[in-house]
Design a protein around this motif. Sequence first.
Motif, short mmCIF file in Angstrom:
data_model
loop_
_atom_site.label_atom_id
_atom_site.label_comp_id
_atom_site.label_asym_id
_atom_site.label_seq_id
_atom_site.Cartn_x
_atom_site.Cartn_y
_atom_site.Cartn_z
N LEU A 113 1.28 12.36 5.80
CA LEU A 113 1.73 12.55 4.58
C LEU A 113 2.97 11.43 4.24
O LEU A 113 2.79 10.71 3.13
N MET A 114 3.44 10.96 5.07
CA MET A 114 4.52 9.81 4.81
C MET A 114 3.74 8.60 4.72
O MET A 114 4.19 7.84 3.56
N ALA A 117 2.54 8.90 0.94
CA ALA A 117 3.73 8.77 0.02
C ALA A 117 4.17 7.30 -0.13
O ALA A 117 4.23 6.79 -1.27
N PHE A 118 4.13 6.49 0.94
CA PHE A 118 4.53 5.17 0.57
C PHE A 118 3.40 4.22 0.25
O PHE A 118 3.50 3.32 -0.61
N SER A 120 1.34 5.18 -2.01
CA SER A 120 1.31 5.49 -3.26
C SER A 120 2.21 4.39 -4.23
O SER A 120 2.39 4.39 -5.43
N ILE A 121 3.26 3.98 -3.56
CA ILE A 121 4.34 3.29 -4.05
C ILE A 121 3.88 1.71 -4.23
O ILE A 121 3.96 1.21 -5.30
N VAL A 123 1.15 0.64 -5.24
CA VAL A 123 0.57 0.21 -6.67
C VAL A 123 1.52 -0.35 -7.67
O VAL A 123 1.10 -1.12 -8.61
N LEU A 124 2.83 0.12 -7.49
CA LEU A 124 3.73 -0.28 -8.40
C LEU A 124 4.14 -1.61 -8.39
O LEU A 124 4.41 -2.41 -9.27
N VAL A 146 -4.48 -0.70 -11.34
CA VAL A 146 -3.92 0.58 -11.39
C VAL A 146 -5.17 1.76 -11.69
O VAL A 146 -4.96 2.86 -10.71
#
Lengths: 335, 176
Positions: A113-114, A117-118, A120-121, A123-124, A146
């Motif tokens: 999961l970690m 989670a990271f 998905s960041i 792409v910012l 995006v």
Amino acid sequence: MNLHSEPIRLLAFLVGIIAFAALNAAYLVWLERKVAGHVQRRIGPKEVGPFGLLQPLVDGIKLMTKQVLIPDNIDPILFRLAPPLLLIPAVMSFVTIPFSETLVARDINLGLLMIFAFASINVLGILLGGWGSNNKYAVIAAARGVSQNVAYEIPMLITVITMVMITHTLNLNEIVRQQGGGIFNWYIFRWSANPLMLISFLIFFTCSLAETNRAPFDLGEAESELVAGYHTEYSGMGFGIFFMGEYANIVIGCSLATILFLGGWQCPFGLWPGVHWFLIKLYILIFTVILIRWTFPRTTIYGLLNLSWKVLIPFALFNLILTGAMIKIWPMIFP
Amino acid sequence: MTSLFSQEGLTGLIFLVLLGITGSGALVAVTAGRLIRSVAGLLLCLIGVAGIYYFLNSPFVALMQLLIYVGAVGVVIAFAVMLADPNPDKQPARGRNPLMGGLGFLTSGAVFAGLAFLGASTAWKRHMGPPTDSGMAAIGKSLLTTYSMVFELISIVLLVAIIGSLVLARAGREKI
């Protein structure tokens, strides 16, 4: 392990992870250029050192000594924020990757999961970098990147959920431990859990190609249409950090595919498990990624989005339902 | 006065840093002139909230916060901003109507006062020792047993949202 060695261990892992990410970025560029050369019947880099092996060093020095040009009319904060935003999550994801049973920086229970989670960041980073550049090509590239990331995150996460339903854990080391004892215990060949495991692997691998913006899905970096993509305005090490982040993401994606499907540090014939098996599988996958880039033409943005929404997501959902049915129904038929 | 380098001092410092990240992100989100910077501020605020969840020993909720709010919701908001008018000059100037500012302060003050009253008047049970099991298994069990009604209602809301967006997206098309 006593309390005093823990900070030292963490520091060693911190240095090791950063060195691993940087070395991979440097030498994957070399490998990329070599493979590209041989695919196109050239030799590739050969001048600096034997087989051009010192080329990444020279490239690095060049990138670091170049002036970092900051154009006018940009958003100064977002422009500077974007490259680290792409690199830092990728490097942080290495923390939970089990290179071998004991060689893991933090063996946390939520490792899988970690990483997502990271992931998905980052792409910012693409988005803010493209927007902050105030350049129409960069903005188009960021919008493409995006939409691509949003589209491919869905089948990837659905596939990962089917894997979690089978493994019952998010701990990456535990997932690898369940695949011990030979090649037919690897999840890619675990047909009793789900007969379509091979398709799960293909969906996962395709999605990780698209998530890392690799060809044939590198529409965010389509040079022929967009000058260079979302990093058009970056020069020197700003560009270099974007590149490092991209290669770190490739290594993370291939590591995850290795861990989830190919048995991680387990040996194919049940002997001497260890870090070498992990690295062999990892680099075979990375080599495949590079070979795919130089042998497949780039798709169009519509082809890319259609592949995700019309092929990968339905298959991934079907896989999810089938896995659930197998888990519930199989024990009833064969108690 | 506890020392900074004691256990309480360090945990307090980490908590204050996380609080600072959340607060400064929120401030940037409200005060920034450009829309994209407001989005970045909002994301910083959400990362701070995820840090507070982690601080409170529920890493699962923290990571879900990152995955869903920062990763998915934040990206969708930023994407919507990119599709909107890129020229910040054309946005209406703020504070033209002096009444609006006063009303805003009044509303936010009322909300703050209400929440503060709730917080102050509730008899908080002091929890000693490490937090109880707030892991994945416990959350999953309570979602599918105690709160299954809420869970299903939320999924209906999401279904309506999906159908609505499909209807909106379909409207501009002649054929698929």
